[in-house]
Design a protein around this motif. Sequence first.
Motif, mmCIF file in Angstrom:
data_model
loop_
_atom_site.group_PDB
_atom_site.id
_atom_site.type_symbol
_atom_site.label_atom_id
_atom_site.label_comp_id
_atom_site.label_asym_id
_atom_site.label_seq_id
_atom_site.Cartn_x
_atom_site.Cartn_y
_atom_site.Cartn_z
ATOM 1 N N GLU A 4 0.962 -1.142 -0.029
ATOM 2 C CA GLU A 4 0.064 0.136 -0.015
ATOM 3 C C GLU A 4 0.748 1.122 0.080
ATOM 4 N N ALA A 5 1.798 1.545 0.989
ATOM 5 C CA ALA A 5 2.755 2.540 0.804
ATOM 6 C C ALA A 5 3.664 2.628 -0.487
ATOM 7 N N LEU A 6 3.970 1.514 -1.005
ATOM 8 C CA LEU A 6 4.742 1.551 -2.409
ATOM 9 C C LEU A 6 3.901 2.226 -3.392
ATOM 10 N N SER A 7 2.476 1.737 -3.265
ATOM 11 C CA SER A 7 1.751 2.285 -4.341
ATOM 12 C C SER A 7 1.169 3.761 -3.999
ATOM 13 N N LYS A 8 1.286 4.221 -2.983
ATOM 14 C CA LYS A 8 1.411 5.609 -2.910
ATOM 15 C C LYS A 8 2.538 6.321 -3.162
ATOM 16 N N VAL A 9 3.647 5.748 -3.242
ATOM 17 C CA VAL A 9 4.900 6.701 -3.507
ATOM 18 C C VAL A 9 4.967 6.618 -5.174
ATOM 19 N N ILE A 10 4.562 5.519 -5.634
ATOM 20 C CA ILE A 10 4.517 5.353 -7.184
ATOM 21 C C ILE A 10 3.367 6.432 -7.593
ATOM 22 N N ILE A 11 2.221 6.632 -7.201
ATOM 23 C CA ILE A 11 1.448 7.476 -7.523
ATOM 24 C C ILE A 11 1.852 8.787 -7.455
ATOM 25 N N GLN A 12 2.736 9.184 -6.389
ATOM 26 C CA GLN A 12 3.401 10.540 -6.233
ATOM 27 C C GLN A 12 4.482 10.748 -7.278
ATOM 28 N N GLY A 13 5.025 9.810 -7.534
ATOM 29 C CA GLY A 13 5.921 9.807 -8.881
ATOM 30 C C GLY A 13 5.175 10.338 -10.077
ATOM 31 N N MET A 14 3.954 9.501 -10.355
ATOM 32 C CA MET A 14 3.160 9.880 -11.458
ATOM 33 C C MET A 14 2.666 11.085 -11.644
ATOM 34 N N GLU A 15 2.232 11.598 -10.360
ATOM 35 C CA GLU A 15 1.591 13.025 -10.294
ATOM 36 C C GLU A 15 2.575 14.168 -10.454
ATOM 37 N N GLU A 16 3.938 13.928 -10.278
ATOM 38 C CA GLU A 16 4.852 14.657 -10.366
ATOM 39 C C GLU A 16 5.253 14.990 -11.906
ATOM 40 N N LYS A 17 5.074 14.027 -12.596
ATOM 41 C CA LYS A 17 5.281 14.314 -14.097
ATOM 42 C C LYS A 17 3.854 14.625 -14.756
ATOM 43 N N LYS A 18 2.721 14.956 -14.013
ATOM 44 C CA LYS A 18 1.292 15.092 -14.420
ATOM 45 C C LYS A 18 0.764 14.121 -15.416
ATOM 46 N N ALA A 19 0.845 12.813 -14.943
ATOM 47 C CA ALA A 19 0.142 11.734 -15.575
ATOM 48 C C ALA A 19 -1.234 12.190 -15.313
ATOM 49 N N HIS A 20 -2.058 11.383 -16.322
ATOM 50 C CA HIS A 20 -3.364 11.511 -16.333
ATOM 51 C C HIS A 20 -4.341 10.190 -15.952
ATOM 52 N N ASN A 21 -5.366 10.192 -15.503
ATOM 53 C CA ASN A 21 -6.049 9.065 -15.368
ATOM 54 C C ASN A 21 -5.444 8.020 -14.446
ATOM 55 N N ILE A 56 8.772 7.768 -11.237
ATOM 56 C CA ILE A 56 8.359 6.516 -10.547
ATOM 57 C C ILE A 56 9.668 5.976 -9.830
ATOM 58 N N GLU A 57 10.413 5.535 -10.775
ATOM 59 C CA GLU A 57 11.771 4.824 -10.247
ATOM 60 C C GLU A 57 12.534 5.971 -9.298
ATOM 61 N N GLU A 58 12.545 6.976 -9.750
ATOM 62 C CA GLU A 58 13.240 7.993 -8.663
ATOM 63 C C GLU A 58 12.643 8.085 -7.401
ATOM 64 N N PHE A 59 11.360 8.103 -7.152
ATOM 65 C CA PHE A 59 10.577 8.587 -6.004
ATOM 66 C C PHE A 59 10.616 6.998 -5.163
ATOM 67 N N VAL A 60 10.492 6.033 -5.874
ATOM 68 C CA VAL A 60 10.588 4.537 -5.074
ATOM 69 C C VAL A 60 12.015 4.471 -4.576
ATOM 70 N N TYR A 61 12.890 4.837 -5.166
ATOM 71 C CA TYR A 61 14.542 4.636 -4.730
ATOM 72 C C TYR A 61 14.724 5.538 -3.629
ATOM 73 N N LYS A 62 14.323 6.788 -3.875
ATOM 74 C CA LYS A 62 14.570 7.728 -2.631
ATOM 75 C C LYS A 62 13.841 7.504 -1.449
ATOM 76 N N SER A 63 12.741 6.834 -1.360
ATOM 77 C CA SER A 63 11.846 6.320 -0.109
ATOM 78 C C SER A 63 12.160 5.165 0.206
ATOM 79 N N ASN A 64 12.493 4.237 -0.473
ATOM 80 C CA ASN A 64 12.829 2.915 -0.367
ATOM 81 C C ASN A 64 14.109 2.227 -0.691
ATOM 82 N N ARG A 65 14.918 2.879 -1.386
ATOM 83 C CA ARG A 65 16.003 2.106 -1.837
ATOM 84 C C ARG A 65 15.786 0.952 -2.822
ATOM 85 N N GLU A 66 14.815 1.142 -3.361
ATOM 86 C CA GLU A 66 14.339 -0.311 -3.846
ATOM 87 C C GLU A 66 14.480 0.120 -5.644
ATOM 88 N N LYS A 67 15.033 -0.793 -6.338
ATOM 89 C CA LYS A 67 14.903 -0.701 -7.586
ATOM 90 C C LYS A 67 14.039 -1.827 -8.305
#
Length: 119
Positions: A4-21, A56-67
């Motif tokens: 759930e937390a990872l999903s939220k971080v991914i969404i933040q990464g999407m929103e950062e670049k103005k993803a739609h829908n 997405i990859e940047e946000f996840v790596y910064k929050s969790n050090r996960e690739k």
Amino acid sequence: MTAEALSKVIIQGMEEKKAHNIVLMDLRGVKNAFTDFFVICSGNSDTQLEAIAESIEEFVYKSNREKPAVSEGKSNRQWILIDYVNVVAHVFLKDKRDYYGLEELWGDATITRIEKSFS
């Protein structure tokens, strides 16, 4: 980090670049699902798709050090899949998203539409 937390971080990464829908699909109750969540979004151009995927990859790596375990589609930039095992992000051009219809294909999933939070 929970799925759930990872999903939220991914969404933040999407929103950062103005993803739609942006859509969050909870697959935990779906028989034969191979992951817990799909996070799906659309972009307007191949350039935007690449920027969203990188974000997405940047946000996840910064929050969790996960690739990602797997990342596919960056060369053709029409459907980029970023697999974090428990959460899979899908970044589509609109016509490809309509064509593949993941929301319909996984229709038993609980779907949450993410409202735009950027201005």
